[in-house]
Write an enzyme that holds these catalytic residues in place. Structure first.
Site, PDB file in Angstrom:
ATOM      1  N   THR A  12       0.821  -1.212   0.000  1.00  0.00           N
ATOM      2  CA  THR A  12       0.000   0.000   0.000  1.00  0.00           C
ATOM      3  C   THR A  12       0.853   1.258   0.000  1.00  0.00           C
ATOM      4  O   THR A  12       0.433   2.304  -0.499  1.00  0.00           O
ATOM      5  CB  THR A  12      -0.933  -0.027   1.230  1.00  0.00           C
ATOM      6  OG1 THR A  12      -1.845  -1.108   1.054  1.00  0.00           O
ATOM      7  CG2 THR A  12      -1.711   1.256   1.399  1.00  0.00           C
ATOM      8  N   SER A  59       1.210  -7.649  -0.786  1.00  0.00           N
ATOM      9  CA  SER A  59       1.967  -8.650  -0.015  1.00  0.00           C
ATOM     10  C   SER A  59       1.162  -9.896   0.306  1.00  0.00           C
ATOM     11  O   SER A  59       1.737 -10.893   0.748  1.00  0.00           O
ATOM     12  CB  SER A  59       2.554  -8.028   1.256  1.00  0.00           C
ATOM     13  OG  SER A  59       1.594  -7.861   2.259  1.00  0.00           O
ATOM     14  N   THR A  92       1.704  -4.159   4.332  1.00  0.00           N
ATOM     15  CA  THR A  92       1.545  -4.444   5.775  1.00  0.00           C
ATOM     16  C   THR A  92       1.034  -5.860   6.036  1.00  0.00           C
ATOM     17  O   THR A  92       1.281  -6.420   7.101  1.00  0.00           O
ATOM     18  CB  THR A  92       0.551  -3.462   6.423  1.00  0.00           C
ATOM     19  OG1 THR A  92      -0.724  -3.588   5.781  1.00  0.00           O
ATOM     20  CG2 THR A  92       1.038  -2.033   6.363  1.00  0.00           C
ATOM     21  N   ASP A  93       0.301  -6.438   5.056  1.00  0.00           N
ATOM     22  CA  ASP A  93      -0.453  -7.658   5.360  1.00  0.00           C
ATOM     23  C   ASP A  93       0.421  -8.843   5.763  1.00  0.00           C
ATOM     24  O   ASP A  93       0.034  -9.630   6.627  1.00  0.00           O
ATOM     25  CB  ASP A  93      -1.340  -8.039   4.166  1.00  0.00           C
ATOM     26  CG  ASP A  93      -2.565  -7.139   4.055  1.00  0.00           C
ATOM     27  OD1 ASP A  93      -2.802  -6.335   4.985  1.00  0.00           O
ATOM     28  OD2 ASP A  93      -3.288  -7.239   3.047  1.00  0.00           O
TER      29      ASP A  93
HETATM   30  C1  SIN Z   1      -0.275  -5.251   1.095  1.00  0.00           C
HETATM   31  O1  SIN Z   1      -0.033  -5.858   2.125  1.00  0.00           O
HETATM   32  O2  SIN Z   1       0.484  -5.283   0.102  1.00  0.00           O
HETATM   33  C2  SIN Z   1      -1.539  -4.460   0.968  1.00  0.00           C
HETATM   34  C3  SIN Z   1      -1.986  -3.894   2.243  1.00  0.00           C
HETATM   35  C4  SIN Z   1      -1.029  -2.915   2.872  1.00  0.00           C
HETATM   36  O3  SIN Z   1       0.125  -2.728   2.477  1.00  0.00           O
HETATM   37  O4  SIN Z   1      -1.471  -2.284   3.859  1.00  0.00           O
END
Ligand code: SIN
Length: 324
Positions: A12, A59, A92-93
């Protein structure tokens, strides 16, 4: 001025939406590393930054093969005398899994810092630019040396082991173990000295292409223990159980697990509670299971994959730490 490598993998933090008020309907990993740097002009006062785009992934689509590729690239960059530290941008995921993989496999004094964002780069009040700035400050700071892989998110600095995403939408999305963050970024300071031993590390064969399969089973009230055999029959070589409370195993699971362990399947008890350690219990001696210690189920899985890849089950006890 220090020289840092920026290794961009998507997420993100590199996400783009059609509208500045859209914080959920966006494409992760849409922007390149150069665009991330261009959004943060004050980075020029922190370090010289050499940016590269390794992946452009949401991710959720990160796989263990990506961890291996990233680990090799980070190792090569760290070995170069020109690089003083590394910043990795990530979604983040599954950041906690990549962070655990890197920390469990890299022995390096130079800082390696992961960061991410909850709002896409196109959002009003996007959190990515400040997170990237903070992560670069952490990677460039001499006090960050010898602390293993770090996660810089919001104003907090966490060690990779034990960090977890604990929130689906809010910007303050990460937590560490109950010991909390080890430092803060504004102003940058650490609350604790670097750890004495640095933690156990796994030496992987240089040409390894995949990691052994380990699955996490979420155990709810009445979840059938027959799932143990289903997962093993489907190819799992290890299991992590996300159990109620402090790793409480329903009685009906004891016999299938003991049978699985007797067949050479490694089993770790972890918690589905989100926070708090899972310590050893007498049933671990009886069944041959292990406890996840301070690691969330996601990271206990990574530790087990690595111990299996190294062909050294005893290593797992070191990776899980004292509480495991
Ligand atoms: C991801 O994990 O690539 C999408 C969600 C995020 O980064 O918060």
């Amino acid at each position: 001025m220090p020289t840092l490598a920026l290794v961009a993998t998507g997420g993100t933090i590199a996400g783009a939406a059609a509208s500045a008020t859209d914080t959920t309907g966006y494409t992760a990993g849409a922007l390149g590393a150069d665009a991330l740097l261009a959004a943060v002009p004050p980075l020029a006062d922190v370090a010289q930054i050499r940016a590269e785009q390794l992946f452009s992934l949401d991710s959720k689509d990160m796989r263990p093969a990506h961890w291996l590729t990233l680990g090799r690239r980070v190792r090569a960059l760290l070995d170069g005398p020109a690089i003083d530290g590394i910043v990795i941008t990530h979604g983040t995921d599954t950041l906690e899994e990549t962070a655990a993989f890197l920390d469990l496999t890299l022995a390096a004094a130079k800082p390696v810092v992961l960061t991410a964002a909850m709002r896409p780069a196109t959002a009003l009040s996007a959190d990515g630019p400040m997170n990237l700035y903070n992560a670069a400050c952490v990677a460039a700071h001499p006090d960050s040396r010898g602390r293993g892989v770090l996660v810089s998110f919001g104003d907090a600095i966490y060690p990779a082991r034990g960090v977890r995403k604990c929130e689906t939408h809010r910007v303050d999305a990460f937590a560490g173990t109950n010991a909390g963050a080890i430092g803060q970024t504004d102003p940058l300071r650490y609350f604790t000295p670097p750890p004495a031993g640095g933690g156990a590390r796994v030496e992987l064969p240089p040409d390894l292409a995949e990691l052994p399969r380990v699955d996490v089973l979420y155990v709810g009230a009445g979840t059938p223990p027959a799932l143990v055999d289903v997962m093993i029959a489907d190819g799992a070589r290890g299991l992590v159980l996300a159990l109620p409370g402090n790793g409480s195993l329903p009685d009906a699971w004891e016999a299938p697990l003991a049978a699985a362990v007797a067949r050479g399947i490694a089993v770790i008890r972890a918690s589905r509670a989100g926070m708090g350690p899972v310590g050893r219990k007498p049933l671990d001696d009886r069944l041959g299971t292990r406890a996840a210690g301070e690691l969330p189920a996601s990271q206990a899985r990574v530790a087990l994959m690595l111990a299996l890849a190294a062909g050294d089950p005893a290593l797992l006890d070191l990776l899980l730490g004292d509480a495991g």
